[in-house]
Motif scaffolding. Structure first.
Motif, PDB file in Angstrom:
ATOM      1  N   GLU A  21      48.353  36.416  38.118  1.00  6.60           N
ATOM      2  CA  GLU A  21      48.368  35.948  39.502  1.00  6.60           C
ATOM      3  C   GLU A  21      47.020  36.170  40.178  1.00  6.60           C
ATOM      4  O   GLU A  21      46.565  35.340  40.977  1.00  6.60           O
ATOM      5  CB  GLU A  21      49.481  36.657  40.278  1.00  6.60           C
ATOM      6  CG  GLU A  21      50.896  36.327  39.818  1.00  6.60           C
ATOM      7  CD  GLU A  21      51.186  34.837  39.889  1.00  6.60           C
ATOM      8  OE1 GLU A  21      50.799  34.193  40.890  1.00  6.60           O
ATOM      9  OE2 GLU A  21      51.797  34.310  38.942  1.00  6.60           O
ATOM     10  N   ARG A  23      44.124  36.157  38.702  1.00  3.18           N
ATOM     11  CA  ARG A  23      43.214  35.120  38.178  1.00  3.18           C
ATOM     12  C   ARG A  23      43.420  33.795  38.905  1.00  3.18           C
ATOM     13  O   ARG A  23      42.461  33.107  39.251  1.00  3.18           O
ATOM     14  CB  ARG A  23      43.442  34.906  36.678  1.00  3.18           C
ATOM     15  CG  ARG A  23      42.776  35.929  35.781  1.00  3.18           C
ATOM     16  CD  ARG A  23      42.881  35.498  34.339  1.00  3.18           C
ATOM     17  NE  ARG A  23      42.131  34.281  34.106  1.00  3.18           N
ATOM     18  CZ  ARG A  23      42.372  33.424  33.109  1.00  3.18           C
ATOM     19  NH1 ARG A  23      43.370  33.651  32.278  1.00  3.18           N
ATOM     20  NH2 ARG A  23      41.636  32.354  32.968  1.00  3.18           N
ATOM     21  N   LYS A  24      44.685  33.434  39.135  1.00  3.58           N
ATOM     22  CA  LYS A  24      44.966  32.188  39.849  1.00  3.58           C
ATOM     23  C   LYS A  24      44.361  32.222  41.245  1.00  3.58           C
ATOM     24  O   LYS A  24      43.750  31.245  41.700  1.00  3.58           O
ATOM     25  CB  LYS A  24      46.475  31.973  39.951  1.00  3.58           C
ATOM     26  CG  LYS A  24      47.168  31.651  38.641  1.00  3.58           C
ATOM     27  CD  LYS A  24      48.665  31.481  38.861  1.00  3.58           C
ATOM     28  CE  LYS A  24      49.405  31.224  37.554  1.00  3.58           C
ATOM     29  NZ  LYS A  24      50.879  31.137  37.781  1.00  3.58           N
ATOM     30  N   LYS A  27      40.575  31.810  41.298  1.00  2.76           N
ATOM     31  CA  LYS A  27      40.125  30.427  41.109  1.00  2.76           C
ATOM     32  C   LYS A  27      40.263  29.609  42.379  1.00  2.76           C
ATOM     33  O   LYS A  27      39.453  28.718  42.645  1.00  2.76           O
ATOM     34  CB  LYS A  27      40.923  29.779  39.966  1.00  2.76           C
ATOM     35  CG  LYS A  27      40.563  30.324  38.594  1.00  2.76           C
ATOM     36  CD  LYS A  27      41.380  29.658  37.503  1.00  2.76           C
ATOM     37  CE  LYS A  27      40.992  30.190  36.135  1.00  2.76           C
ATOM     38  NZ  LYS A  27      41.774  29.566  35.036  1.00  2.76           N
ATOM     39  N   ILE A  28      41.304  29.919  43.158  1.00  2.00           N
ATOM     40  CA  ILE A  28      41.526  29.170  44.400  1.00  2.00           C
ATOM     41  C   ILE A  28      40.564  29.610  45.490  1.00  2.00           C
ATOM     42  O   ILE A  28      40.028  28.797  46.243  1.00  2.00           O
ATOM     43  CB  ILE A  28      42.983  29.356  44.875  1.00  2.00           C
ATOM     44  CG1 ILE A  28      43.963  28.782  43.840  1.00  2.00           C
ATOM     45  CG2 ILE A  28      43.196  28.681  46.231  1.00  2.00           C
ATOM     46  CD1 ILE A  28      45.405  29.115  44.110  1.00  2.00           C
ATOM     47  N   ASN A  60      43.162  39.319  29.869  1.00  3.37           N
ATOM     48  CA  ASN A  60      43.088  38.835  31.253  1.00  3.37           C
ATOM     49  C   ASN A  60      42.066  39.606  32.064  1.00  3.37           C
ATOM     50  O   ASN A  60      41.382  39.038  32.924  1.00  3.37           O
ATOM     51  CB  ASN A  60      44.473  38.919  31.906  1.00  3.37           C
ATOM     52  CG  ASN A  60      45.360  37.760  31.512  1.00  3.37           C
ATOM     53  OD1 ASN A  60      45.153  36.633  31.941  1.00  3.37           O
ATOM     54  ND2 ASN A  60      46.350  38.030  30.672  1.00  3.37           N
TER      55      ASN A  60
END
Length: 497
Positions: A21, A23-24, A27-28, A60
């Motif tokens: 989560e 990492r997501k 990126k955003i 990760n």
């Protein structure tokens, strides 16, 4: 949100899930204020997690360090990479380091790459070893561009296909040297020939590309291992060496044109490339960005594959004058086709005008085909005129360029020929297009001699024919469909009054 995920990871709550989560979110919102406030905390935490007992946690954490761009993490990432025993995790460290300045470890990467190329691959380790090998190669190639091989096969007999636009096959055969013309056979979109001296063909201006046939087509099987075996057993490595000078491996890419869906195609290309590397002892190496040659694999209606070789080592100086182009510029091969088709209407002593000249590709190709007394290019777009002047200078041709709207253009003497690529319809309405073509022919008749010719590349056949009907001085001399799908035509219109 960043702090919330970090808190949970520190408390050892669903570490793997919260890393994903995190990492997501990174990126955003890579540069958000919240992320910057917790950057140091995150760095320290990810470095600790590189030693975590869960391999997917280590993976990760490494990827997050790379996405953060933490140069301070380089040494820790490299140490973790060397110590890592799980093959599927090693590529994550490389992915992370590829986003940092990793030049300190180039020698170590080379050694690891050599080690991988000597390792025996099994069905269990093949995927991960190939992935690691590709990442290492790509990282090395970014820093150290390979020395390209030099093509020397100008006199080495080769079976080839000269790629052309559909319908341009016979025209291309017609401009071939007489000593090879009889051996050429037209096929849709190309000309097949066994060339004793391929160098004689590389200067043909209506050819879009050259494909070499080095193996028997079509292949008997289509699975990637069978295709790789067929390519290798056909002697691709020796075929390349016979036509080149230079040491080191040959870098290739695969252009797969089949019915496979995108993700299946990507997997197939990856596996085929890796298998070719293995079979060739890595004398062939797959690279998406530094390739010297291309394996074009096409599927026919029966589902069979054919393989051809495209060499990017062949120097193409045919259109070296084309230093500049804009979005609407005509492709030089298309311009060469145009002037070849209408060559019988071109006169050596003509005064020639292109009223929508763009960057002058068509005018330059017209002069290359047949000399003219004077050449003029007009365009309303100032940037195009500036670029046209540079192109004409590079071509060594004297062309007079005028930055002006054609419909306001005046000249002291009249012209014998108009040759032009008409403006495309874009957002113009039918009424606007009708007005454009009426105004064009009215203006053309004003500035042309009593007997003249208009050579026009256009997508608006109907509007042109309407104006020919309305202007009794105009006569359609030749009509050639250049692109069936898009409706482009090449028209030769005579003026006589």
């Amino acid at each position: 949100m960043f702090r919330n995920y970090l808190d949970k990871i520190e408390r050892d709550e669903d570490v793997r899930k919260n890393l994903i989560e995190l990492r997501k979110l990174l990126k955003i919102e890579p540069g958000s204020a919240a992320w910057q406030r917790d950057r140091q905390r995150c760095l320290s935490l990810m470095l600790k997690l590189l030693k975590h007992e869960d391999a997917k946690v280590r993976k990760n954490a490494a990827l997050i360090l790379g996405e953060m761009g933490c140069q301070d993490a380089l040494d820790a990432l490299f140490y973790a990479y060397e110590c890592e025993e799980k093959l599927f995790v090693k590529s994550a460290y490389l992915t992370a380091m590829s986003q940092l300045d990793y030049r300190t470890y180039l020698n170590a990467f080379r050694e690891r790459m050599e080690e991988l190329m000597q390792m025996e691959m099994t069905p269990e380790n093949q995927k991960h070893l190939n992935e690691e090998l590709k990442l290492l190669r790509d990282m090395l190639l970014i820093v150290e561009k390979p020395v390209k091989h030099t093509f020397t096969g100008y006199s080495v007999p080769s079976e080839m296909i000269l790629l052309t636009s559909p319908g341009m096959e016979q025209l291309t055969i017609g401009v071939m040297p007489r000593n090879v013309r009889d051996a050429a056979k037209a096929m849709r979109g190309g000309v097949r020939i066994l060339a004793e001296r391929p160098g004689e063909l590389f200067g043909i201006r209506t050819v879009k590309g050259f494909m070499f046939r080095f193996c028997a087509n079509p292949l008997k099987a289509t699975d990637y291992q069978a295709v790789a075996a067929a390519i290798y057993s056909a002697g691709l490595t020796d075929y390349l060496k016979k036509r080149h000078e230079g040491d080191g491996p040959f870098y290739f890419r695969i252009d797969l044109r089949t019915k496979l869906v995108l993700n299946e195609k990507s997997q197939y290309v990856k596996r085929l490339g890796a298998e070719l590397e293995r079979l060739s002892g890595h004398h062939l190496q797959n690279s998406a960005s530094n390739y010297e040659c291309e394996l074009r694999i096409t599927e026919n209606k029966q589902g069979q594959y054919s393989v051809y070789l495209i060499l990017h080592t062949i120097a193409d100086s045919r259109f070296s004058y084309r230093r500049n182009a804009i979005a609407t510029s005509m492709h030089p091969v298309k311009a060469a086709e145009v002037v070849s088709i209408v060559s019988e209407y071109l006169a050596d002593d003509a005064d020639v005008l292109d009223p929508f000249c763009g960057t002058a590709t068509l005018l330059i190709e017209r002069y290359r085909k047949k000399k003219a007394a004077h050449l003029y290019g007009v365009d309303i777009f100032g940037e195009a005129i500036d670029k046209a002047r540079e192109n004409a200078s590079a071509a060594g041709e004297l062309i007079h360029f005028i930055h002006r709207d054609f419909f306001d253009f005046r000249h002291e003497y009249k012209f014998d020929e108009i040759i032009t690529n008409m403006p495309v319809r874009g957002r113009m309405t039918k009424e606007e297009l009708d007005h454009l073509y009426k105004s064009f022919f009215d203006k053309a008749l004003e500035i042309l001699q009593r007997e003249a010719v208009i050579i026009m590349y256009t997508q608006e056949l109907g509007f042109v024919k309407k104006q020919i009907r309305l202007h009794t001085q105009l006569h359609l001399l030749q009509e050639t469909c250049m692109q069936t799908k898009t409706g482009f035509y090449l028209l030769v219109i005579g003026v006589k009054r």
